[in-house]
Scaffold this motif. Structure first.
Motif, mmCIF file in Angstrom:
data_model
loop_
_atom_site.group_PDB
_atom_site.id
_atom_site.type_symbol
_atom_site.label_atom_id
_atom_site.label_comp_id
_atom_site.label_asym_id
_atom_site.label_seq_id
_atom_site.Cartn_x
_atom_site.Cartn_y
_atom_site.Cartn_z
ATOM 1 N N PRO A 54 0.836 -1.206 0.000
ATOM 2 C CA PRO A 54 0.000 0.000 0.000
ATOM 3 C C PRO A 54 0.867 1.250 0.000
ATOM 4 O O PRO A 54 1.677 1.465 0.888
ATOM 5 C CB PRO A 54 -0.791 -0.122 1.312
ATOM 6 N N SER A 55 0.719 2.038 -1.045
ATOM 7 C CA SER A 55 1.556 3.235 -1.166
ATOM 8 C C SER A 55 0.870 4.227 -2.086
ATOM 9 O O SER A 55 -0.007 3.861 -2.876
ATOM 10 C CB SER A 55 2.942 2.875 -1.726
ATOM 11 N N PRO A 56 1.241 5.508 -2.014
ATOM 12 C CA PRO A 56 0.609 6.520 -2.881
ATOM 13 C C PRO A 56 0.908 6.265 -4.353
ATOM 14 O O PRO A 56 1.969 5.747 -4.708
ATOM 15 C CB PRO A 56 1.257 7.832 -2.398
ATOM 16 N N VAL A 57 -0.026 6.666 -5.221
ATOM 17 C CA VAL A 57 0.219 6.573 -6.656
ATOM 18 C C VAL A 57 1.047 7.764 -7.138
ATOM 19 O O VAL A 57 1.639 7.719 -8.221
ATOM 20 C CB VAL A 57 -1.094 6.484 -7.455
ATOM 21 N N VAL A 58 1.077 8.831 -6.347
ATOM 22 C CA VAL A 58 1.870 10.017 -6.679
ATOM 23 C C VAL A 58 2.607 10.470 -5.426
ATOM 24 O O VAL A 58 2.007 10.601 -4.359
ATOM 25 C CB VAL A 58 0.982 11.185 -7.184
ATOM 26 N N VAL A 59 3.909 10.692 -5.552
ATOM 27 C CA VAL A 59 4.708 11.336 -4.501
ATOM 28 C C VAL A 59 5.526 12.422 -5.194
ATOM 29 O O VAL A 59 6.366 12.130 -6.052
ATOM 30 C CB VAL A 59 5.644 10.349 -3.782
ATOM 31 N N ASP A 60 5.266 13.673 -4.840
ATOM 32 C CA ASP A 60 5.935 14.807 -5.486
ATOM 33 C C ASP A 60 6.563 15.673 -4.396
ATOM 34 O O ASP A 60 5.858 16.344 -3.646
ATOM 35 C CB ASP A 60 4.921 15.611 -6.298
ATOM 36 N N ILE A 61 7.888 15.623 -4.294
ATOM 37 C CA ILE A 61 8.630 16.373 -3.277
ATOM 38 C C ILE A 61 9.622 17.277 -3.982
ATOM 39 O O ILE A 61 10.609 16.805 -4.550
ATOM 40 C CB ILE A 61 9.376 15.421 -2.321
ATOM 41 N N ARG A 62 9.346 18.595 -3.989
ATOM 42 C CA ARG A 62 10.222 19.545 -4.668
ATOM 43 C C ARG A 62 9.725 20.967 -4.399
ATOM 44 O O ARG A 62 8.553 21.154 -4.016
ATOM 45 C CB ARG A 62 10.218 19.302 -6.179
ATOM 46 N N PRO A 63 10.562 21.957 -4.627
ATOM 47 C CA PRO A 63 10.056 23.333 -4.591
ATOM 48 C C PRO A 63 9.038 23.529 -5.710
ATOM 49 O O PRO A 63 9.265 23.113 -6.852
ATOM 50 C CB PRO A 63 11.317 24.178 -4.832
ATOM 51 N N GLY A 64 7.896 24.113 -5.401
ATOM 52 C CA GLY A 64 6.875 24.341 -6.413
ATOM 53 C C GLY A 64 5.903 23.200 -6.610
ATOM 54 O O GLY A 64 5.050 23.257 -7.505
ATOM 55 N N ALA A 65 5.989 22.140 -5.791
ATOM 56 C CA ALA A 65 5.102 20.988 -5.968
ATOM 57 C C ALA A 65 3.633 21.373 -5.852
ATOM 58 O O ALA A 65 2.766 20.775 -6.497
ATOM 59 C CB ALA A 65 5.436 19.897 -4.948
ATOM 60 N N LEU A 66 3.350 22.392 -5.043
ATOM 61 C CA LEU A 66 1.956 22.808 -4.848
ATOM 62 C C LEU A 66 1.312 23.246 -6.161
ATOM 63 O O LEU A 66 0.106 23.068 -6.364
ATOM 64 C CB LEU A 66 1.904 23.945 -3.827
ATOM 65 N N ASP A 67 2.105 23.788 -7.055
ATOM 66 C CA ASP A 67 1.560 24.244 -8.343
ATOM 67 C C ASP A 67 1.079 23.079 -9.201
ATOM 68 O O ASP A 67 0.339 23.281 -10.169
ATOM 69 C CB ASP A 67 2.617 25.051 -9.104
ATOM 70 N N GLY A 68 1.510 21.874 -8.859
ATOM 71 C CA GLY A 68 1.090 20.704 -9.620
ATOM 72 C C GLY A 68 -0.114 19.990 -9.035
ATOM 73 O O GLY A 68 -0.527 18.938 -9.545
ATOM 74 N N LEU A 69 -0.719 20.567 -7.971
ATOM 75 C CA LEU A 69 -1.833 19.884 -7.302
ATOM 76 C C LEU A 69 -3.010 19.668 -8.251
ATOM 77 O O LEU A 69 -3.616 18.592 -8.260
ATOM 78 C CB LEU A 69 -2.280 20.690 -6.081
ATOM 79 N N ALA A 70 -3.355 20.679 -9.044
ATOM 80 C CA ALA A 70 -4.499 20.541 -9.953
ATOM 81 C C ALA A 70 -4.294 19.388 -10.921
ATOM 82 O O ALA A 70 -5.220 18.620 -11.200
ATOM 83 C CB ALA A 70 -4.723 21.846 -10.719
ATOM 84 N N GLY A 71 -3.074 19.237 -11.425
ATOM 85 C CA GLY A 71 -2.791 18.141 -12.343
ATOM 86 C C GLY A 71 -2.891 16.788 -11.669
ATOM 87 O O GLY A 71 -3.373 15.822 -12.267
#
Length: 353
Positions: free
Chosen positions: A9-26
């Motif tokens: 059991p694990s996330p299908v998306v893990v995004d760790i970086r500066p600016g990751a919040l801008d990719g939330l809609a996608g």
């Protein structure tokens, strides 16, 4: 046919970086998460409200809910408010209390949760557990692992540095927690999940050995990844053993005995992990842990967080009662109050000399 592998059991998306919040809609547009584009966002009234102004225009299908606190009542109230909305998913935007409330509320109404962490204070950002306040203090409640996780390092750097320090202590405590789990396996025959133990230990070791500091993106990435791996390790094991041993027992005892004076979770369990490592006879490991804690500005001895030696000893004596049935070095040694006092004095001498 024999089972040759297992699903993790694990996330299908893990995004760790500066600016990751801008990719939330996608991320939310992923058909596995929100096929209709309708989702609920749980956020605090402070930092969450400020971030809402920034990202709300990109999330037209969102309905926003304010999380007032981190109690079980708050989480149940949040679930009740969300239930009529017929959403695809819940987004928890904020620190540990907000995400824990969002995870519990999502589980209660049968929806997946997307965790958007605004600080790195503990390993709950990707764990199958929500820690919520209740009438007895604080309780641990099982929940599904987030379906996606975003950590915007630029947002993390804006939060008070104490949150990063707390996350460091929580990640480092894995090293002690896994050692306790292995002890229980050797002495009591407790089942040890090797994969979960390896993931949790390596998460702690990666933070222990990284030369960077709290304001360094490289270090923050490693810390965030370590906290994610800790959560996944708990999901694999099906319990908190990979990240919770004597270190957390002592931390919980401090919360019970001194609720108005307790330090952050990570500060307490980091210090307790170094002491528990000393108790297991790994004096070099205890000094190494203490050295890294000190380098990052975390407490190493009880007086660093405002407790007297006698108060810390009292907490260590109470600690086994906070997790009945859990076997750690504390249960193994069964030290008397005088024994704990002597061991703590030895530890202090070893890490402050």
């Amino acid at each position: 046919m024999p089972v040759l592998s297992r699903l993790i059991p694990s996330p299908v998306v893990v995004d760790i970086r500066p600016g990751a919040l801008d990719g939330l809609a996608g991320v939310l547009a992923d058909q596995r998460i929100s096929p209709s584009g309708r989702f609920a966002v749980a956020a605090s009234g402070g930092s969450g409200a400020r971030l809402r102004e920034r990202i709300a225009p990109a999330l037209p299908g969102a309905t926003w809910y304010e999380v007032g606190g981190g109690t079980l009542d708050d989480a149940i109230r949040l679930a009740d408010e969300m239930k009529p909305g017929r959403y695809d998913a819940v987004v928890g935007l904020g620190g540990g209390k907000v995400i824990d409330c969002a995870k519990y509320a999502a589980a209660r109404i049968g929806l997946p949760v997307v965790a958007v962490a605004t600080n790195l204070s503990h390993d709950g950002i990707c764990s199958p557990v929500s820690i919520l306040g209740n009438d007895a203090g604080r309780g641990s409640y099982g929940v599904p692992t987030p379906i996606a996780l975003l950590v915007d390092l630029a947002v993390v750097r804006e939060a008070p540095i104490r949150f990063v320090r707390s996350g460091i202590g929580d990640a480092l405590s894995n090293i002690s927690a896994v050692a306790d789990w292995e002890l229980a396996h050797r002495v009591k025959g407790e089942r040890l999940d090797g994969l979960a133990a390896a993931m949790a230990r390596q998460a702690g070791e990666s933070v222990l050995r990284h030369p960077g500091g709290c304001g360094d993106d490289g270090f923050l990435t490693v810390l965030a990844e370590a906290l994610v791996l800790s959560g996944i390790a708990m999901s694999i094991a099906g319990h908190t053993r990979p990240s919770s041993g004597a270190c957390h027992e002592i931390g919980h005892a401090l919360d019970v005995l001194y609720p108005k004076r307790a330090a952050s979770h990570g500060e307490q369990v980091g210090l307790a992990a170094a002491f528990a490592t000393h108790l297991r006879g790994d004096h070099e490991g205890a000094r190494q842990l203490a050295g890294v804690l000190r380098r990052h500005g975390l407490p190493v001895v009880a007086r660093d967080i405002g407790f007297g030696d006698d108060e810390f000893v009292r907490a260590v004596c109470l600690a086994p009662e906070t997790r009945p049935g859990r076997y750690t070095v504390l249960e193994h040694l069964e030290l008397s109050p005088k024994g704990v006092e002597d061991a703590y004095a030895e530890y202090v001498a070893a890490v402050t000399s």
